[in-house]
Design a protein around this motif. Structure first.
Motif, PDB file in Angstrom:
ATOM      1  N   THR A 138       0.855  -1.179   0.000  1.00 35.49           N
ATOM      2  CA  THR A 138       0.000   0.000   0.000  1.00 35.49           C
ATOM      3  C   THR A 138       0.894   1.233   0.000  1.00 35.49           C
ATOM      4  OG1 THR A 138      -0.049   0.281   2.392  1.00 35.49           O
ATOM      5  CG2 THR A 138      -1.698  -1.202   1.421  1.00 35.49           C
ATOM      6  N   TRP A 139       0.294   2.384  -0.273  1.00 35.60           N
ATOM      7  CA  TRP A 139       1.105   3.592  -0.326  1.00 35.60           C
ATOM      8  C   TRP A 139       1.582   3.995   1.064  1.00 35.60           C
ATOM      9  CZ3 TRP A 139       3.753   5.514  -4.098  1.00 35.60           C
ATOM     10  CH2 TRP A 139       3.402   5.144  -5.403  1.00 35.60           C
ATOM     11  N   ASP A 140       0.823   3.672   2.074  1.00 40.10           N
ATOM     12  CA  ASP A 140       1.317   3.968   3.422  1.00 40.10           C
ATOM     13  C   ASP A 140       2.572   3.150   3.714  1.00 40.10           C
ATOM     14  OD1 ASP A 140      -2.048   4.342   4.694  1.00 40.10           O
ATOM     15  OD2 ASP A 140      -0.573   5.855   4.074  1.00 40.10           O
ATOM     16  N   GLU A 141       2.508   1.879   3.341  1.00 39.29           N
ATOM     17  CA  GLU A 141       3.702   1.028   3.532  1.00 39.29           C
ATOM     18  C   GLU A 141       4.865   1.584   2.720  1.00 39.29           C
ATOM     19  OE1 GLU A 141       3.031  -3.120   2.687  1.00 39.29           O
ATOM     20  OE2 GLU A 141       1.209  -3.144   3.901  1.00 39.29           O
ATOM     21  N   PHE A 142       4.551   2.075   1.518  1.00 40.96           N
ATOM     22  CA  PHE A 142       5.597   2.608   0.654  1.00 40.96           C
ATOM     23  C   PHE A 142       6.331   3.740   1.356  1.00 40.96           C
ATOM     24  CE2 PHE A 142       7.432   3.109  -3.556  1.00 40.96           C
ATOM     25  CZ  PHE A 142       7.868   4.416  -3.554  1.00 40.96           C
ATOM     26  N   ALA A 157       3.516  -1.605  -8.477  1.00 43.88           N
ATOM     27  CA  ALA A 157       3.371  -0.368  -7.716  1.00 43.88           C
ATOM     28  C   ALA A 157       2.251  -0.567  -6.699  1.00 43.88           C
ATOM     29  CB  ALA A 157       3.042   0.799  -8.644  1.00 43.88           C
ATOM     30  N   PRO A 158       2.450  -0.043  -5.502  1.00 45.28           N
ATOM     31  CA  PRO A 158       1.522  -0.375  -4.409  1.00 45.28           C
ATOM     32  C   PRO A 158       0.102   0.134  -4.648  1.00 45.28           C
ATOM     33  CG  PRO A 158       3.116   1.261  -3.708  1.00 45.28           C
ATOM     34  CD  PRO A 158       3.547   0.801  -5.051  1.00 45.28           C
ATOM     35  N   GLY A 159      -0.820  -0.407  -3.902  1.00 44.52           N
ATOM     36  CA  GLY A 159      -2.213   0.021  -3.989  1.00 44.52           C
ATOM     37  C   GLY A 159      -3.024  -0.987  -4.771  1.00 44.52           C
ATOM     38  N   PRO A 176      15.479   7.263  -1.323  1.00 44.59           N
ATOM     39  CA  PRO A 176      14.413   6.261  -1.392  1.00 44.59           C
ATOM     40  C   PRO A 176      13.938   5.988  -2.815  1.00 44.59           C
ATOM     41  CG  PRO A 176      13.980   7.837   0.354  1.00 44.59           C
ATOM     42  CD  PRO A 176      15.136   8.368  -0.420  1.00 44.59           C
ATOM     43  N   LEU A 177      13.688   7.051  -3.591  1.00 41.86           N
ATOM     44  CA  LEU A 177      13.116   6.850  -4.917  1.00 41.86           C
ATOM     45  C   LEU A 177      14.009   7.519  -5.973  1.00 41.86           C
ATOM     46  CD1 LEU A 177      10.677   5.569  -6.281  1.00 41.86           C
ATOM     47  CD2 LEU A 177       9.443   7.708  -6.007  1.00 41.86           C
ATOM     48  N   ALA A 178      14.563   6.707  -6.873  1.00 39.35           N
ATOM     49  CA  ALA A 178      15.351   7.266  -7.967  1.00 39.35           C
ATOM     50  C   ALA A 178      14.401   7.742  -9.054  1.00 39.35           C
ATOM     51  CB  ALA A 178      16.294   6.202  -8.521  1.00 39.35           C
ATOM     52  N   ARG A 188       4.137  14.436  -2.583  1.00 35.70           N
ATOM     53  CA  ARG A 188       4.854  14.005  -1.380  1.00 35.70           C
ATOM     54  C   ARG A 188       6.065  13.153  -1.738  1.00 35.70           C
ATOM     55  NH1 ARG A 188       2.141  10.304   3.201  1.00 35.70           N
ATOM     56  NH2 ARG A 188       3.999  10.028   4.480  1.00 35.70           N
ATOM     57  N   LEU A 189       5.971  12.448  -2.852  1.00 37.53           N
ATOM     58  CA  LEU A 189       7.087  11.607  -3.265  1.00 37.53           C
ATOM     59  C   LEU A 189       8.338  12.429  -3.545  1.00 37.53           C
ATOM     60  CD1 LEU A 189       5.343   9.067  -5.647  1.00 37.53           C
ATOM     61  CD2 LEU A 189       6.501   8.547  -3.513  1.00 37.53           C
ATOM     62  N   LYS A 190       8.140  13.701  -3.835  1.00 36.11           N
ATOM     63  CA  LYS A 190       9.289  14.534  -4.196  1.00 36.11           C
ATOM     64  C   LYS A 190      10.305  14.580  -3.062  1.00 36.11           C
ATOM     65  CE  LYS A 190       9.012  19.096  -5.243  1.00 36.11           C
ATOM     66  NZ  LYS A 190       9.089  20.332  -6.064  1.00 36.11           N
ATOM     67  N   THR A 191       9.792  14.567  -1.820  1.00 33.92           N
ATOM     68  CA  THR A 191      10.736  14.661  -0.706  1.00 33.92           C
ATOM     69  C   THR A 191      11.587  13.410  -0.585  1.00 33.92           C
ATOM     70  OG1 THR A 191       8.996  13.860   0.755  1.00 33.92           O
ATOM     71  CG2 THR A 191       9.319  16.233   0.644  1.00 33.92           C
TER      72      THR A 191
END
Lengths: 287, 305, 415
Positions: free
Chosen positions: C160-164, C286-288, C178-180, C231-234
């Protein structure tokens, strides 16, 4: 401080400034050269200007004869000749037309010629992408679609403004008395051009040829849209080599390929650079 | 005998004169035709297309000013238009400044003048694609200059203009200036060499210092060079499609979009040909609004030479 | 006596060339890198084995931008290629303009409708006739992770996105990006659509990004998706502007980054670096919400000016759908064959999972066309999405509500 030491410091400052600017201009070339002789691992781990851990010429060989530019994996070599076939005629024709136009606009002015010159110059501001579709339709109508001749025609059209500008400004510097005297002697239009103007035109011809050669050799957009399957210029091949959509990038090969594609123009500039400035000195840039 | 000959050759002269009078027009005619058709005809075609609803390919379904209205509301277009002013203005101004400066410096009887001139000039030989790719690397904070300087010890050094939406357009200026300023230098150097040495001698005899001589006497003589340089630089500024595509791809976001890339993207990639045509017309209009008065005044003044 | 003799000669010649089948097909594509080019070369070889000629017309750049420019000008000048690498709704667009030709002779005869899932088959048709041949099926909503990093930090693939975000926080705490990501508009869009499906669900995605429903585009689900997207940007590094996708994958490969949201062509990068699925790198959807976002590469067949070339064109279509090419190409590209009856024994685990999820999604109606890769909408609307999404992502001053509003407006203006 004495006059001489002030002058001396002044000279040092001068050379220092010139050297700093030289570094600025040379830096990207250095980066490209260095990258083109490194291995991929080296690039991944090193920095821009780091010296290669292991010098290799393999990227150059690959770029020349092995890299894939589509299904063909023959490198850039086959395309260099295509570029020559396109560039040389286009340069020659556009220079010749520019010379004649410049001659008319400077020595045989008539009503409307200045207006035409202005209208021609305005064409300089036209972004080339605008031409793409209507030009395709026109070439089709002329029966020149996807041929070398069609592409040469396109380049000649686009070079018209600059070549005319160069020659006109140059010929304006040739004294009108010479022309008048020749006319009195009974010389005609072409005789005057051939006997009087052409012999002194070498510097501006050099300028024009260098400029046009660079523009046409480096052109990508017209090359990709108007060339035939077997006559694609080297810029198209370079683009295919460097731009992959979902594939692995080999930066060293890319840089080597970019340098190979740029070699003819670089050579032209370096070797003929002296004549270039001489040509500009002799009046190309004067009004 | 002589009068007969004279009369005969008189008629011949008249015929030849008439031919001679027409030759210049004939010689110019192809270029006139080409310009009319391929430049102005195509501009007209594009303008006509901008009033249609063309999508993938040209279609002649006229919809009035709809595309222009869409443009006015298109944020990306507004950014692109603004960028053209910033980029174009800065590019031309900085190129001229550097060009004049370097030309003046090189004019001082330098020993390595030939070599230096070649170094300053060579960037012009490269295509914009090559320039953009090289500078993209150099300006990348993680791979290029910033990393290099930081590795050298100056850990506080940042140069992340390339990834900053507000500053990215200036990176375009840097790369473009790098490419073209050497050429401007060559033009001005040639112009400097063409200045009448007698003028300078006279000024030196009057006791004027070197900078003063340059400022008051030499530079004003270079007005025609300025004209040519401006023409060439504007030409390059408008054409800089390849540079943007290679250096920033229009990004970050569309912060470095220019009207030329906007037009290309919409007309060709996005199947919005009419919108692209409208943007081309606007871009052309704006440029011509500046260029026409400029050219008019320049050519007018030349006629009085 | 002469006329019949000439006629006989002509007939003999025609028969000879017809028998030799030396028709040619001009193929426009943008597969120019090593792996892709080699895969396409197998198709050329197969075609030539049948005695036809392949005239290669490759134009690289930007996922086909330059190729589309060339195609348009060629079409306008009355000289289109025989086959062009067009995908998604663009096929219908070209078909509507009357440029494409039916290949039902091959498609119906070979029973394509049985071999392709309906979603894919519909993409290949105009007015109910097949005009294009599908090459492969890419899955876009994958997440790729560095197995070593995950193992060391004891992380499990999030569902899920929370887990992500929890996983991302742990990676960040350990000093790993975390995310490239590469800051190009299509990559931004790829990440966004993964978030949109995962958070908003299959129906939301369909209504917003496929049907382009105005209310949904402005609605709360969109705002939520946009917020998560931002939010992923951070969790991304600041140097991502204009970074190429494969450089981002490189960050995952060498452990500088933990994860990347990218389509299955990323496998090629891992393979080049000598990494193996499962041991060196992990792949998970991808989660969700469970869905399969698809991207189908295909070749559209154009109306020919010289009817004599038709045999080559039909042969090309047939070969594209034939199992040997389907298998070879997907192995090289990291995708799965479009044909459902090609065995995946030689494929890696990620591909096998892909096929399983594909079949399940086809059954449950969770097979979604990718917007970021031009399958969901036409290029004009896709461009509108790209512009708004990429601007929103890069500019912190724009709120999610404003972005949703812009999105609705831009999509309306683009249609």
């Amino acid at each position: 401080m004495t006059e001489t030491s002030r002058l001396f410091l002044g000279r040092i400052a001068l050379y220092a400034a010139l050297a700093a600017w030289a570094a600025f201009y040379l830096a990207p070339l250095a980066v490209m050269l260095l990258t083109s002789v490194k291995t991929l691992d080296d690039i991944r781990t090193g920095t821009l200007l780091s010296w290669p851990a292991a010098l290799t010429l393999e990227p150059w060989l690959k770029a020349w004869s092995g890299a894939c530019t589509g299904i063909r994996c023959e490198g850039l070599a086959p395309f260099m000749w295509n570029s020559v076939l396109i560039t040389l005629p286009a340069v020659a024709i556009s220079t010749a037309i520019g010379a004649l136009n410049g001659y008319v606009l400077s020595k045989w002015r008539f009503r409307g010629s200045e207006l035409f010159f202005g209208a021609l110059l305005l064409g300089c501001f036209l972004p080339f992408q605008v031409l793409l579709i209507p030009m395709a339709q026109t070439l089709k109508a002329l029966g020149l679609a996807n041929t070398v001749s069609g592409l040469v025609l396109v380049h000649v059209i686009c070079g018209l403004a600059s070549t005319t500008l160069f020659f006109r400004n140059y010929y304006v510097g040739v004294p009108d008395e010479l022309i008048r005297a020749a006319k009195l002697d009974g010389a005609g239009f072409f005789t005057i051009f051939w006997r009087i103007l052409l012999p002194v035109s070498t510097p501006i011809i050099v300028v024009c040829v260098i400029w046009q050669f660079t523009q046409i050799w480096n052109d990508f957009l017209f090359g990709v849209v108007y060339s035939g399957l077997d006559t694609q210029p080297v810029t198209v091949a370079l683009n295919n080599l460097v731009n992959t959509s979902t594939g692995v990038k080999e930066y060293n090969v890319d840089m080597a390929a970019a340098l190979i594609a740029a070699l003819p123009t670089l050579l032209v500039y370096v070797l003929a650079g002296k004549h270039f400035v001489r040509g500009l000195t002799a009046g190309a840039v004067k009004g | 005998m002589a009068t007969v000959m004279a009369r005969a050759s008189g008629a011949e002269h008249a015929r030849r004169d008439r031919l001679q009078a027409w030759l210049p027009r004939l010689v110019l005619a192809p270029s006139v035709a080409i310009t009319l058709v391929f430049v102005y005809g195509f501009i007209g075609w594009t303008a006509a297309l901008s009033f249609t609803s063309s999508k993938l390919l040209p279609s002649w379904n006229f919809v009035g000013f709809e595309q222009y209205l869409k443009l006015a509301e298109n944020e990306r277009w507004l950014v692109a238009a603004q960028n053209l002013l910033i980029f174009g203005g800065l590019f031309i101004a900085v190129c001229l400044a550097i060009g004049v400066l370097l030309a003046v410096l090189l004019d001082q009887k330098i020993r390595a003048e030939g070599a230096l001139r070649a170094i300053y000039l060579y960037p012009m030989a490269l295509s914009f694609i090559v320039t953009g790719t090289a500078w993209k690397w150099i300006l990348n904070p993680g791979l290029g200059l910033q990393k290099l300087v930081q590795d050298l010890g100056f850990t506080g050094f940042t140069f992340d203009w390339l990834v900053n939406p507000d500053k990215a357009v200036y990176t375009l200026v840097i790369a473009a200036v790098w490419q073209a300023s050497g050429f401007v230098m060559a033009m001005f150097l040639a112009g400097l060499r063409g200045v009448d040495p007698a003028l300078i001698k006279a000024a030196q005899l009057d006791g004027a210092s070197l900078p003063r001589i340059y400022w008051r006497i030499v530079l004003p003589c270079l007005r025609p060079v300025l004209f040519s340089a401006l023409m060439i630089l504007s030409h390059i500024a408008i054409k800089s499609f390849d540079l943007v595509a290679a250096l920033t791809g229009g990004g970050p976001g569309f912060a470095t979009d220019l009207p030329a890339t906007f037009m290309y993207a919409h007309a060709f990639t996005r199947g919005q040909m009419a919108l692209g045509s409208a943007s081309a017309v606007l871009m052309l209009g704006a440029v011509l609004a500046v260029a026409v008065p400029f050219l008019y005044s320049e050519l007018r003044s030349k006629r009085h030479d | 006596m002469k006329a019949p003799k000439r006629l006989l000669l002509a007939a003999a010649l025609a028969a000879a060339t017809g028998a030799a089948g030396a028709a040619e097909v001009e193929v426009l594509h943008f597969w120019t890198s090593g792996g892709e080019a080699r895969a396409a070369a197998t198709l050329k070889a197969m075609l030539e084995q049948q005695g036809h000629i392949w005239r290669d017309f490759a134009v690289a750049g930007g996922g086909g931008e330059s190729a589309m420019t060339v195609l348009k000008s060629r079409a306008v000048s009355g000289n289109p290629p025989s086959a062009a690498q067009i995908k998604g709704p663009a096929i219908q667009e070209w078909g509507e303009l009357g440029f494409l030709d039916s290949i039902d002779e091959v498609a119906v005869k070979d029973g394509w409708s049985m071999l392709l899932p309906e979603v894919v088959a519909e993409l290949m048709k105009v007015d109910g006739h097949y005009v294009a041949a599908p090459v492969n099926v890419h899955r876009v909503n994958w997440v790729w992770a560095n197995a070593e990093v995950f193992g060391k930090l004891g992380l499990q693939p999030p569902t899920t996105w929370d887990e992500f975000f929890a996983v991302a926080d742990k990676l960040k705490a350990a000093g790993i990006t975390p995310l490239a990501h590469g800051g190009q508009s299509w990559q931004d869009a790829t990440v966004f659509e993964a978030v949109a499906i995962g958070q908003g669900g299959v129906d939301f995605y369909r209504k917003a990004l496929v049907e382009l429903d105005d209310a949904t585009l402005r609605g709360p689900a969109m705002v939520q998706a946009l917020k998560t997207f931002k939010r992923l940007k951070t969790y991304m590094d600041p140097d991502r502007a204009n970074r190429d996708w494969n450089v981002a994958t490189g960050m995952v490969i060498n452990g500088k980054a933990g994860m990347q949201i990218m389509g299955d062509w990323a496998k090629g990068e891992f393979a080049s670096a000598g990494q193996k699925a499962g041991t060196d790198y992990l792949c998970f959807p991808a989660p969700g919400a469970a869905a399969f976002t698809l991207n189908v590469d295909s070749f559209a067949m154009f109306k020919l000016r010289a009817p004599a070339q038709r045999p080559a064109q039909l042969a090309l279509a047939r070969l594209i759908m034939a199992p040997p090419f389907q298998e070879a190409f997907s192995l090289a590209k990291g995708s799965i064959p479009a044909r459902s009856d090609v065995s995946l024994d030689t494929f890696d685990d990620c591909a096998k999972r892909s096929r399983k999820d594909f079949d399940a999604a086809a059954q449950s109606g969770a097979l979604l066309p990718s917007m970021a890769h031009g399958i969901a909408t036409r290029s004009d609307v896709q461009g509108a999405f790209f512009d708004v999404l990429t601007q929103f992502f890069n500019d912190d001053a724009i709120s999610a509500e404003q972005a949703a509003d812009k999105l609705a407006k831009a999509v309306k203006a683009a249609r």
